[in-house]
Design a protein around this motif. Sequence first.
Motif, PDB file in Angstrom:
ATOM      1  N   SER A   1      29.187  37.859  63.026  1.00  0.00           N
ATOM      2  CA  SER A   1      29.662  39.369  62.543  1.00  0.00           C
ATOM      3  C   SER A   1      30.073  40.092  63.658  1.00  0.00           C
ATOM      4  CB  SER A   1      28.660  39.813  61.501  1.00  0.00           C
ATOM      5  OG  SER A   1      27.441  40.305  62.229  1.00  0.00           O
ATOM      6  N   GLU A   2      29.231  40.176  64.693  1.00  0.00           N
ATOM      7  CA  GLU A   2      29.744  40.956  65.869  1.00  0.00           C
ATOM      8  C   GLU A   2      30.798  40.416  66.626  1.00  0.00           C
ATOM      9  OE1 GLU A   2      27.711  43.820  67.201  1.00  0.00           O
ATOM     10  OE2 GLU A   2      27.276  43.764  65.051  1.00  0.00           O
TER      11      GLU A   2
ATOM     12  N   ASP B   1      36.038  21.730  55.794  1.00  0.00           N
ATOM     13  CA  ASP B   1      35.773  22.781  54.703  1.00  0.00           C
ATOM     14  C   ASP B   1      35.456  24.269  55.243  1.00  0.00           C
ATOM     15  OD1 ASP B   1      35.527  20.822  52.891  1.00  0.00           O
ATOM     16  OD2 ASP B   1      33.458  20.527  52.870  1.00  0.00           O
ATOM     17  N   MET B   2      35.345  24.273  56.683  1.00  0.00           N
ATOM     18  CA  MET B   2      35.050  25.464  57.317  1.00  0.00           C
ATOM     19  C   MET B   2      36.273  26.060  57.751  1.00  0.00           C
ATOM     20  SD  MET B   2      31.906  24.124  60.211  1.00  0.00           S
ATOM     21  CE  MET B   2      31.604  25.614  60.884  1.00  0.00           C
ATOM     22  N   ASP B   3      37.323  25.455  57.744  1.00  0.00           N
ATOM     23  CA  ASP B   3      38.668  25.912  58.281  1.00  0.00           C
ATOM     24  C   ASP B   3      39.071  27.223  57.489  1.00  0.00           C
ATOM     25  OD1 ASP B   3      40.962  25.496  60.112  1.00  0.00           O
ATOM     26  OD2 ASP B   3      41.918  25.498  58.387  1.00  0.00           O
ATOM     27  N   PRO B   4      38.899  27.146  56.120  1.00  0.00           N
ATOM     28  CA  PRO B   4      39.397  28.426  55.428  1.00  0.00           C
ATOM     29  C   PRO B   4      38.744  29.696  55.544  1.00  0.00           C
ATOM     30  CG  PRO B   4      39.467  26.428  54.019  1.00  0.00           C
ATOM     31  CD  PRO B   4      38.501  26.199  55.046  1.00  0.00           C
TER      32      PRO B   4
ATOM     33  N   TYR C   1      31.380  31.293  56.595  1.00  0.00           N
ATOM     34  CA  TYR C   1      31.510  30.604  57.935  1.00  0.00           C
ATOM     35  C   TYR C   1      30.053  30.269  58.876  1.00  0.00           C
ATOM     36  CZ  TYR C   1      33.698  28.615  61.970  1.00  0.00           C
ATOM     37  OH  TYR C   1      33.958  27.626  63.103  1.00  0.00           O
ATOM     38  N   SER C   2      29.352  31.567  58.667  1.00  0.00           N
ATOM     39  CA  SER C   2      28.019  31.419  59.382  1.00  0.00           C
ATOM     40  C   SER C   2      27.128  30.331  58.790  1.00  0.00           C
ATOM     41  CB  SER C   2      27.280  32.725  59.617  1.00  0.00           C
ATOM     42  OG  SER C   2      27.090  33.205  58.260  1.00  0.00           O
ATOM     43  N   LEU C   3      27.104  30.247  57.476  1.00  0.00           N
ATOM     44  CA  LEU C   3      26.303  29.344  56.758  1.00  0.00           C
ATOM     45  C   LEU C   3      26.934  28.039  57.258  1.00  0.00           C
ATOM     46  CD1 LEU C   3      25.793  31.245  53.315  1.00  0.00           C
ATOM     47  CD2 LEU C   3      24.099  30.912  55.295  1.00  0.00           C
TER      48      LEU C   3
ATOM     49  N   SER D   1      19.760  33.383  60.671  1.00  0.00           N
ATOM     50  CA  SER D   1      19.806  34.852  60.961  1.00  0.00           C
ATOM     51  C   SER D   1      20.575  35.310  61.996  1.00  0.00           C
ATOM     52  CB  SER D   1      18.337  35.373  60.674  1.00  0.00           C
ATOM     53  OG  SER D   1      18.096  35.035  59.586  1.00  0.00           O
ATOM     54  N   VAL D   2      19.951  34.701  63.301  1.00  0.00           N
ATOM     55  CA  VAL D   2      20.590  35.293  64.746  1.00  0.00           C
ATOM     56  C   VAL D   2      22.077  34.927  64.594  1.00  0.00           C
ATOM     57  CG1 VAL D   2      20.570  35.406  67.237  1.00  0.00           C
ATOM     58  CG2 VAL D   2      18.560  35.577  65.595  1.00  0.00           C
TER      59      VAL D   2
END
Length: 479
Positions: free
Chosen positions: A411-412, A359-362, A371-373, A404-405
């Motif tokens: 994103s960074e 499920d993460m792949d796309p 993706y982070s979630l 959160s971190v």
Amino acid sequence: MSFPTLAIPHAADVTENQLELLIFSGALRPVDALPSERNLAVAMGISRTTLREALSRLQGKGLVQREGNTTRITEIVDVMLSQSKIDLTTLQPAAILDMMIYLMSALAESAVSRQTKIDQAAIREAALVAQSALSEASKNKFVDSVHHLFLLTAEAAHNFLGVQTLHVLLKTFRKAHLDAVEVIRKDPAAMTMAQAAIEQLINNAPHGASRLLTVLSLPASDQVLTLKISREAAKGSQLEAAAVIAAEIESGSYPVGSYLPDISELALRYGLAENAVRLALQILLARGLINIEKFGQARILSDRAAKPFASLAAAITRQPIAIAAVFEFRVILECWSARLAAAHVTESQKMKLLNMLNDMDPAVDNDPVAYSLADIRLHHQIAAAAGNAPLEALLMALSQLIGSVTQYWLSEHIEFRGTNKLIHDQHIAIVNAITAGDTNRAQAAMDAHLSYVTTTLRDVDDRRARSAVAQIRSRLRNS
């Protein structure tokens, strides 16, 4: 993380930042009292009014608690457990002991390379006190001295989250440790082991702390914990004022975008002291309800306060040392979690992990937020497969902070590297090792993944700093 500008920050902003650094660097231990306002203001070269503004903001973030004229560092992990409705005293004592001893061992290992001469001197002095107390009549003195010794060793690892967590675990086990002292003193072999562990600490060998904790904890492993931790929030006039004004904002009495009345009018309207209202506004600022603009006007930003610890997570993402501490603490807990998961994973849990990866792949590069979630859920599932309820509970309690971190980091990372594919490949390696039941490979894969994160964080921070300098240089030359 915002770039520095040429604008001079407000004194309260600078003070808030400096105090945050003291907490996130581990210079201040949970429940430590700060110096008096007068002494702290003099030491920082600021007015007491500025200091109170900064302390009220930190209180709003959950970093400090005000008790009358005393300000103490919050037991952050304890409060997070409470927010998640987790009571360690209801979980299996032996499993908590396993986690506490593992954590102490990992922090001691880190302290080997990180301890300073000041750390060594403090540990040696505390070990000498513990050595003397071991044969004295008072059980309280011995337990207090060794708990202090354990925390000093953890502080030498320079990770505030590790110290915070160990503090909660030791507090939970205090009664069991008091009962254990009598057993140890009647057992010559246990006394010999305790003395040898203390000697190691006197001779600057941090691993003596985990060995001493093991000796102290063995008699307690079959006991039922009876200590109930008090988590009542400290009350104060500024907290009460903040609660009153926040309720009015949330009810719609002050619409989003409007301005609050001035401080004197608020004080008169609600029967509060003006100073209490002034400090309450700093708490509401930290909770994201208002913004304090020019001439002290407070504009309503939201009618809903930030979720518990959202402002704490935001504070951490502003401090590189705190971000690194969170990921270093994840290395400690989640490497153990991966190892345990490889040993205990069930067939249904294997399928869940593999389905999560698919499920993460796309979303790898197309949707960093999604993706982070998914990343957080995957790590939660690994903890669930580990079969240690206290470890799973602790990671769940810390999930908002870690999540959160992690979102900030991903994103960074995608901005810095251009892709998160390497991260996804590391997740695949972790899951493959767990589903294969290979404990060593699972631990190594998790270590490689989280170590990569901490290393790359430093690269990102360096790149950001250089970019900030370049931007300021450009502004100055083009002005």
